[in-house]
Motif scaffolding. Sequence first.
Motif, mmCIF file in Angstrom:
data_model
loop_
_atom_site.group_PDB
_atom_site.id
_atom_site.type_symbol
_atom_site.label_atom_id
_atom_site.label_comp_id
_atom_site.label_asym_id
_atom_site.label_seq_id
_atom_site.Cartn_x
_atom_site.Cartn_y
_atom_site.Cartn_z
ATOM 1 N N LEU A 196 0.839 -1.189 0.000
ATOM 2 C CA LEU A 196 0.000 0.000 0.000
ATOM 3 C C LEU A 196 0.875 1.241 0.000
ATOM 4 O O LEU A 196 1.962 1.257 0.584
ATOM 5 C CB LEU A 196 -0.901 0.011 1.242
ATOM 6 N N THR A 197 0.386 2.296 -0.615
ATOM 7 C CA THR A 197 1.087 3.581 -0.550
ATOM 8 C C THR A 197 0.840 4.184 0.830
ATOM 9 O O THR A 197 -0.023 3.740 1.596
ATOM 10 C CB THR A 197 0.582 4.538 -1.638
ATOM 11 N N THR A 198 1.575 5.219 1.146
ATOM 12 C CA THR A 198 1.418 5.890 2.440
ATOM 13 C C THR A 198 -0.005 6.415 2.604
ATOM 14 O O THR A 198 -0.605 6.273 3.674
ATOM 15 C CB THR A 198 2.422 7.043 2.562
ATOM 16 N N GLU A 199 -0.548 6.984 1.540
ATOM 17 C CA GLU A 199 -1.907 7.524 1.605
ATOM 18 C C GLU A 199 -2.931 6.405 1.844
ATOM 19 O O GLU A 199 -3.873 6.567 2.621
ATOM 20 C CB GLU A 199 -2.251 8.271 0.313
ATOM 21 N N GLU A 200 -2.727 5.273 1.197
ATOM 22 C CA GLU A 200 -3.660 4.151 1.377
ATOM 23 C C GLU A 200 -3.583 3.589 2.800
ATOM 24 O O GLU A 200 -4.602 3.243 3.388
ATOM 25 C CB GLU A 200 -3.354 3.051 0.359
ATOM 26 N N ARG A 201 -2.379 3.532 3.370
ATOM 27 C CA ARG A 201 -2.244 3.051 4.745
ATOM 28 C C ARG A 201 -2.891 4.004 5.724
ATOM 29 O O ARG A 201 -3.549 3.588 6.676
ATOM 30 C CB ARG A 201 -0.767 2.887 5.101
#
Length: 83
Positions: free
Chosen positions: A71-76
Motif C-alpha cells: 500500500l502507498t502511504t496515503e492508502e495506509r
Amino acid sequence: MAGNSHGHTLAAWTGVTIAFIGFCVAGAFMVMAQPAGFWAGMGIVVLGGIVGWLMSSMGLGQPKDAHEPYLTTEERQAAGAKG
C-alpha cells in the motif's frame, strides 16, 4: 522481492536447479561444438520450468494470495483512519 517470499518454495528451488543444470550442460556442449548435446541441455532447461510449474500446481509453490498487496502511504493512512 525479499519482502514477499517470492521464489522461496520447494517448487521454485527445484525448477531453478534443474534449469541451471541444463544451462551448464548446454554451455559445455556448445563449447565442445556438439549440437545434439547443446539441444539436450536446452531440453533440460525447459524440463526445469515444467517441473517447477507442476510442483507449484500441486501446492508446493507460493500461493497467489499469501501476502497483502503493498500500500502507498496515503492508502495506509486511509485504512488506519477507517479502522
